[in-house]
Design an enzyme around this catalytic site. Structure first.
Site, short mmCIF file in Angstrom:
data_model
loop_
_atom_site.label_atom_id
_atom_site.label_comp_id
_atom_site.label_asym_id
_atom_site.label_seq_id
_atom_site.Cartn_x
_atom_site.Cartn_y
_atom_site.Cartn_z
N GLU A 61 3.63 -29.32 8.50
CA GLU A 61 3.37 -27.92 8.11
C GLU A 61 4.66 -27.29 7.62
OE1 GLU A 61 0.96 -25.43 10.73
OE2 GLU A 61 1.90 -23.64 9.88
N ASP A 113 15.57 -25.81 4.87
CA ASP A 113 14.71 -26.00 3.70
C ASP A 113 13.84 -27.28 3.82
OD1 ASP A 113 13.69 -26.19 1.16
OD2 ASP A 113 15.64 -26.07 0.15
N ASP A 135 5.55 -18.17 0.66
CA ASP A 135 6.07 -16.93 0.06
C ASP A 135 5.45 -16.79 -1.34
OD1 ASP A 135 7.60 -16.24 2.23
OD2 ASP A 135 9.37 -17.32 1.54
N LYS A 139 5.97 -11.45 -8.58
CA LYS A 139 6.48 -11.06 -9.91
C LYS A 139 6.67 -12.29 -10.78
CE LYS A 139 8.87 -6.97 -8.34
NZ LYS A 139 10.03 -6.67 -7.50
N ASP A 171 -3.42 -15.68 -0.16
CA ASP A 171 -4.21 -14.48 -0.47
C ASP A 171 -3.79 -13.92 -1.83
OD1 ASP A 171 -1.64 -13.99 0.66
OD2 ASP A 171 -2.15 -11.88 0.80
N THR A 209 -3.43 -17.24 10.86
CA THR A 209 -1.96 -17.14 10.98
C THR A 209 -1.62 -15.65 10.99
OG1 THR A 209 -1.31 -16.96 8.66
CG2 THR A 209 -1.74 -19.19 9.48
N ARG A 210 -0.38 -15.38 11.36
CA ARG A 210 0.03 -13.98 11.42
C ARG A 210 0.01 -13.34 10.03
NH1 ARG A 210 5.60 -12.01 13.88
NH2 ARG A 210 6.19 -13.88 12.81
N TYR A 211 0.50 -14.10 9.07
CA TYR A 211 0.53 -13.57 7.70
C TYR A 211 -0.90 -13.32 7.20
CZ TYR A 211 1.62 -13.07 2.80
OH TYR A 211 1.73 -12.58 1.52
#
Ligand SMILES: C[S@@+](CC[C@H](N)C(=O)[O-])C[C@H]1O[C@@H](n2cnc3c(N)ncnc32)[C@H](O)[C@@H]1O
Length: 234
Positions: A61, A113, A135, A139, A171, A209-211
């Site tokens: 993960e 990373d 992430d 943009k 999302d 998940t939290r996000y």
């Protein structure tokens, strides 16, 4: 512009958030000594030897955040080995506090990373790779920072066993489309959607998940993509 070092090639986020409490700092130090992968030594050919517990498959993960999903999966599947990667110190501290309360013999972590781990692991060693709410970089000028790229899909294809799974949840519509297009162009990742509806269906046993909770609260609808890696298809 300064050149990014090899060790942070794919990480553009924050490493630190709120100040770490003393108990977290202790858990972090003792926990990392136990659970952190040592990339200074070559990866074992038999990757299951990374785990004190006997494991029948191995999942990775990337960017586990606070670790809610990873902890849930590792506790629910003691016969599966999990490798979790998270460079954000506060996320790793949360994970180490949880492991201090409930140690898990089928879990290893890395705190930098993910590219470094991807290049360290031996070929065809993973049963699944999960990228859950990476992430988003909404943009357009930042899209090149997105984790999904032709190069990283090559890395995934090298690591997944034939028929291995790649799961991607997001999302952000532009990132979902981006991932579908990159996987189609790559040629080794077969999208498993059977109907228009099922890419909005969470994965089996999905704890969230939290996000994701934040995205749902803000009214965004997640997509859960499933791909099968057909090694040798190109
Ligand atoms: C939007 S958060 C989602 C966290 C978690 N998966 C969730 O759903 O709550 C993305 C996470 O990916 C991590 N991340 C970003 N780039 C990474 C990289 N190159 N390697 C490993 N993790 C990375 C970030 O530190 C961050 O915690």
């Amino acid at each position: 512009m300064t050149r990014r070092s090899r060790s942070t090639e794919g990480f553009f986020g924050r490493r630190h958030g709120k100040t770490i409490r003393p108990a977290q700092s202790v858990a972090l130090e003792t926990g990392l000594a136990l659970y952190r992968l040592d990339l200074a030594s070559p990866a074992p050919d038999a990757l299951h030897s990374l785990f004190p517990a006997p494991v029948k498959e191995i999942r990775l993960e990337i960017g586990f955040g606070g670790g809610e999903h990873l902890l849930h999966e590792a506790a629910a599947n003691p016969d599966i080995g999990f490798i979790g990667i998270e460079p954000f110190v506060n996320g790793m501290a949360k994970m180490m506090m949880a492991l201090d309360r409930q140690p898990l013999a089928n879990l290893r972590v890395y705190d930098d990373d993910a590219m470094r781990v991807l290049d360290w692991l031996p070929p065809a060693s993973l049963d699944a790779i999960e990228l859950l709410y990476p992430d988003p970089w909404p943009k357009k000028r930042h899209w090149k920072r997105r984790f999904i790229s032709a190069v990283n899909l090559d890395r995934f294809a090298r690591l997944l066993k034939p028929g291995g799974a790649f799961r991607f949840a997001s999302d952000v519509d532009t990132y979902v489309n981006w991932t579908l297009l990159h996987c189609r162009a790559h040629g080794q990742f077969e999208w498993q959607a059977r109907s228009a509806a099922d890419w909005h269906e969470p994965y089996e046993g999905w704890p969230g998940t939290r996000y994701e909770a934040k995205a749902l609260m803000e009214g965004r609808r997640p997509a859960y993509l499933r791909f099968r890696c057909n090694t040798g298809a190109v």
